[in-house]
Design a protein around this motif. Structure first.
Motif, short mmCIF file in Angstrom:
data_model
loop_
_atom_site.label_atom_id
_atom_site.label_comp_id
_atom_site.label_asym_id
_atom_site.label_seq_id
_atom_site.Cartn_x
_atom_site.Cartn_y
_atom_site.Cartn_z
N PHE A 158 -11.01 1.93 -11.31
CA PHE A 158 -9.33 2.29 -11.46
C PHE A 158 -8.64 2.92 -10.32
O PHE A 158 -7.63 2.61 -9.56
CB PHE A 158 -9.04 2.89 -12.61
CG PHE A 158 -7.66 3.40 -12.88
CD1 PHE A 158 -6.56 2.50 -13.12
CD2 PHE A 158 -7.37 4.77 -12.79
CE1 PHE A 158 -5.39 3.02 -13.20
CE2 PHE A 158 -6.01 5.31 -13.01
CZ PHE A 158 -4.99 4.50 -12.99
N GLN A 159 -9.33 3.88 -9.92
CA GLN A 159 -8.93 4.85 -8.69
C GLN A 159 -8.81 3.94 -7.53
O GLN A 159 -8.06 4.45 -6.70
CB GLN A 159 -9.88 6.04 -8.46
CG GLN A 159 -9.66 7.05 -9.74
CD GLN A 159 -10.66 8.29 -9.90
OE1 GLN A 159 -11.64 8.11 -9.24
NE2 GLN A 159 -10.53 9.22 -10.59
N GLN A 160 -9.75 3.19 -7.14
CA GLN A 160 -9.90 2.78 -6.20
C GLN A 160 -8.84 1.61 -5.90
O GLN A 160 -7.94 1.07 -4.90
CB GLN A 160 -11.46 1.63 -5.97
CG GLN A 160 -12.32 2.67 -5.60
CD GLN A 160 -13.65 1.96 -5.45
OE1 GLN A 160 -14.02 0.63 -5.90
NE2 GLN A 160 -14.82 2.40 -5.17
N ARG A 161 -8.38 1.07 -7.08
CA ARG A 161 -7.23 0.03 -7.02
C ARG A 161 -6.17 0.74 -6.90
O ARG A 161 -5.09 0.24 -6.34
CB ARG A 161 -7.14 -0.57 -8.48
CG ARG A 161 -8.20 -1.76 -8.74
CD ARG A 161 -8.04 -2.50 -10.10
NE ARG A 161 -8.47 -1.78 -11.06
CZ ARG A 161 -8.17 -1.94 -12.29
NH1 ARG A 161 -7.40 -3.09 -12.47
NH2 ARG A 161 -8.48 -1.18 -13.28
N CYS A 162 -5.74 2.11 -7.34
CA CYS A 162 -4.71 2.62 -6.98
C CYS A 162 -4.61 3.18 -5.64
O CYS A 162 -3.41 3.13 -4.86
CB CYS A 162 -4.80 4.14 -7.85
SG CYS A 162 -4.49 3.95 -9.55
N GLN A 163 -5.63 3.48 -4.92
CA GLN A 163 -5.69 3.51 -3.50
C GLN A 163 -5.26 2.28 -2.72
O GLN A 163 -4.36 2.53 -1.85
CB GLN A 163 -7.28 3.87 -3.00
CG GLN A 163 -7.58 5.22 -3.68
CD GLN A 163 -8.97 5.41 -3.63
OE1 GLN A 163 -9.56 4.53 -2.92
NE2 GLN A 163 -9.47 6.59 -4.19
N GLN A 164 -5.79 1.14 -2.98
CA GLN A 164 -5.11 -0.05 -2.48
C GLN A 164 -3.97 -0.36 -2.86
O GLN A 164 -3.10 -0.84 -1.91
CB GLN A 164 -6.15 -1.21 -3.13
CG GLN A 164 -7.73 -1.02 -2.69
CD GLN A 164 -8.59 -2.11 -3.62
OE1 GLN A 164 -8.16 -2.41 -4.50
NE2 GLN A 164 -9.62 -2.11 -3.05
N ILE A 165 -3.23 0.05 -3.80
CA ILE A 165 -1.93 -0.31 -4.23
C ILE A 165 -0.91 0.60 -3.20
O ILE A 165 0.12 0.43 -2.82
CB ILE A 165 -1.51 0.10 -5.67
CG1 ILE A 165 -2.06 -1.11 -6.50
CG2 ILE A 165 -0.03 0.08 -5.89
CD1 ILE A 165 -1.98 -0.91 -7.86
N MET A 166 -1.52 1.92 -2.85
CA MET A 166 -0.72 3.04 -2.21
C MET A 166 -0.91 2.42 -0.65
O MET A 166 0.08 2.76 -0.07
CB MET A 166 -1.20 4.12 -2.19
CG MET A 166 -0.39 5.25 -1.92
SD MET A 166 1.57 5.28 -2.48
CE MET A 166 1.41 6.23 -4.03
N MET A 167 -2.07 1.74 -0.55
CA MET A 167 -2.09 1.22 1.14
C MET A 167 -0.95 0.16 1.18
O MET A 167 -0.31 0.31 2.22
CB MET A 167 -3.44 0.84 1.29
CG MET A 167 -4.56 1.62 1.45
SD MET A 167 -6.27 1.01 1.58
CE MET A 167 -7.46 2.32 1.37
N ILE A 168 -0.80 -0.61 0.29
CA ILE A 168 0.48 -1.93 0.39
C ILE A 168 1.62 -1.00 0.47
O ILE A 168 2.63 -1.52 1.16
CB ILE A 168 -0.05 -2.60 -0.80
CG1 ILE A 168 -1.20 -3.31 -0.91
CG2 ILE A 168 1.20 -3.87 -0.62
CD1 ILE A 168 -1.46 -4.41 -1.93
#
Length: 459
Positions: free
Chosen positions: A263-273
């Motif tokens: 979940f935390q990795q997905r949040c990081q990827q969302i913030m990269m976008i």
């Protein structure tokens, strides 16, 4: 929150120099308070909900520079609290703490223009709400109908600052890549985004001003470029450390991937976008100033928090933070208070409203300024719709066109200015095309200034 108030306290006791965009927003609010319709009677590219806020401020306190900074600080406080609350309640970081809010406070004060109530600050508030709702979807097995709220918030953000409409692409990519959203839920996102925009279009359609909306807002995002307001030196100095800290935080994630759950990795990827979308929005900015980069602050604070939390030796993290803190305050106060005389770093000189000889001769008058410098409006009111020069060119630079001449003539007859300050040399040609207007005005001893004759005023 105490730190935010302490940093902003000098601005609340004595507001920093008035900036051209702030004066422009005040003029829009004042004109709307006088019963003029935005885009039809006021030619400006400010987005409709931001204009609505400035109208309400003008109704409440008139032209108050202090009110803009008080409201800007209140909105900044909400963003800080909400950002840190989302980070903790959703367990986006391995440990719950106040570091994200602390970094957010620091980056929101990278320049004194970020403390005012700008359209980008207003817009970023709703982008944060969209982020909080979207993250809630990530924490579940599949997306829910709450994605409608995400689209709705992004639409409101776009109606505060039009380039924020790009963030609908961010939301679509996040749903597509990181959730099990169905076609119906993607449709709900799009519908939530379209709903406020369609209502706005309907309002202007009923007011028979849809063409004005298209020319002065929708098309202007590609045409309005106020390059004279750009201060590259201040921009680079203000943005260097926030971008450096954010980049270091992003790079630190690649060394610690095993520390974070899925979940935390997905949040990081969302913030990269998010960060990528903000970069694309730079191409749509009317000019370049730190206040227009506030939409980067959530992403920069998000990744910078990882950097500081990833430093094992606490004293090193404290030392680096202290250095960033001191340098940020130096740029902030040097710009607003001119701590070091004759050192213009941070002062946004190109953005400041300047004094001129006209200020001593023309006050409390309805005037028209033809050109990009709005400084003459500081102690005067705006007449005619031609507030933004980039948009006014549509008529005033097209005087060989009969319809443009008729349009200018009608606006002058409806709301005649007492003084015309012609910085672009178009009045002579206008008077040739419309002799009846020429008979109404006479040239003054001030360069490029025309005064309305007493006989014309009496008539």
């Amino acid at each position: 929150m105490l730190l935010l108030l302490l940093i902003r306290l000098p601005f609340l006791l004595s507001p920093p120099p008035l900036l051209v965009p702030e004066l422009n927003w005040m003029l829009v609010g004042e004109q709307m308070n006088n019963g003029n319709l935005l885009y039809r009677d006021i030619w400006d590219s400010v987005s409709p909900l931001s204009a609505l806020v400035y109208w309400l401020l003008d109704m409440a306190v008139g032209r108050s520079h202090l009110a803009y900074h008080v409201a800007g600080t209140a909105l900044a406080a909400f963003q800080v609290l909400y950002f840190n609350w989302v980070m903790n309640v959703r367990d986006i970081y391995p440990d719950r703490n106040w570091i994200p809010g602390l970094i957010y406070v620091l980056f929101l004060n990278m320049s004194f223009d970020c403390s005012t109530l700008s359209p980008v600050l207003l817009s970023t508030t709703f982008l944060l709400l969209a982020f909080g709702t979207l993250i809630k979807q990530m924490d579940r097995r599949g997306a829910t109908d709450e994605v409608f709220e995400v689209g709705f918030y992004i639409s409101l953000a776009a109606l505060f600052y039009l380039p924020s409409a790009l963030f609908i692409l961010w939301a679509l990519m996040a749903l597509l890549l990181f959730t099990g959203a169905s076609f119906r839920q993607h449709s709900l996102l799009i519908f939530g985004f379209a709903f406020p925009i369609v209502l706005t279009l309907l309002y202007y359609y009923l007011a028979d001003s849809l063409a004005d909306l298209n020319r002065n807002l929708l098309s202007s995002v590609f045409r309005v470029r106020q390059y004279d307001l750009t201060d590259f030196q201040t921009l680079l100095a203000s943005m260097f450390l926030p971008f450096a800290m954010g980049t270091l935080g992003l790079l630190s994630l690649f060394r610690q991937t095993t520390r974070y759950v899925n979940f935390q990795q997905r949040c990081q990827q969302i913030m990269m976008i998010w960060a990528l979308t903000a970069v694309i929005s730079v191409a749509l900015m009317p000019f370049l100033a730190p206040m227009l980069f506030i939409s980067f602050v959530p992403a920069l604070a998000f990744f910078a928090s990882y950097y500081f939390q990833g430093i094992r030796r606490e004293w090193i993290a404290e030392f680096i933070f202290l250095g960033v803190f001191v340098f940020t305050l130096l740029i902030l106060y040097q710009g607003a208070l001119a701590l070091v005389p004759k050192w213009e770093l941070g002062q946004l000189s190109a953005l400041q409203v300047k004094t001129s000889p006209i200020d001593r001769h023309i006050q409390q008058q309805r005037i028209l300024v033809i050109g990009e410098d709005l400084s003459a409006y500081r102690n005067n009111q705006a007449a005619t719709p031609y507030l933004n020069w980039d948009l006014a060119k549509f008529d005033l630079r097209n005087l060989d066109n009969y319809e443009s001449v008729i349009s200018v003539y009608d606006h002058f007859r409806k709301d005649p200015p007492s003084y015309i300050i012609d910085k672009e040399g178009v009045i002579k040609k206008l008077f040739q095309r419309a002799p009846s207007l020429s008979a109404m005005y006479e040239k003054t001893d001030l360069p490029d200034v025309y005064h309305r004759k007493e006989a014309a005023i009496n008539n």
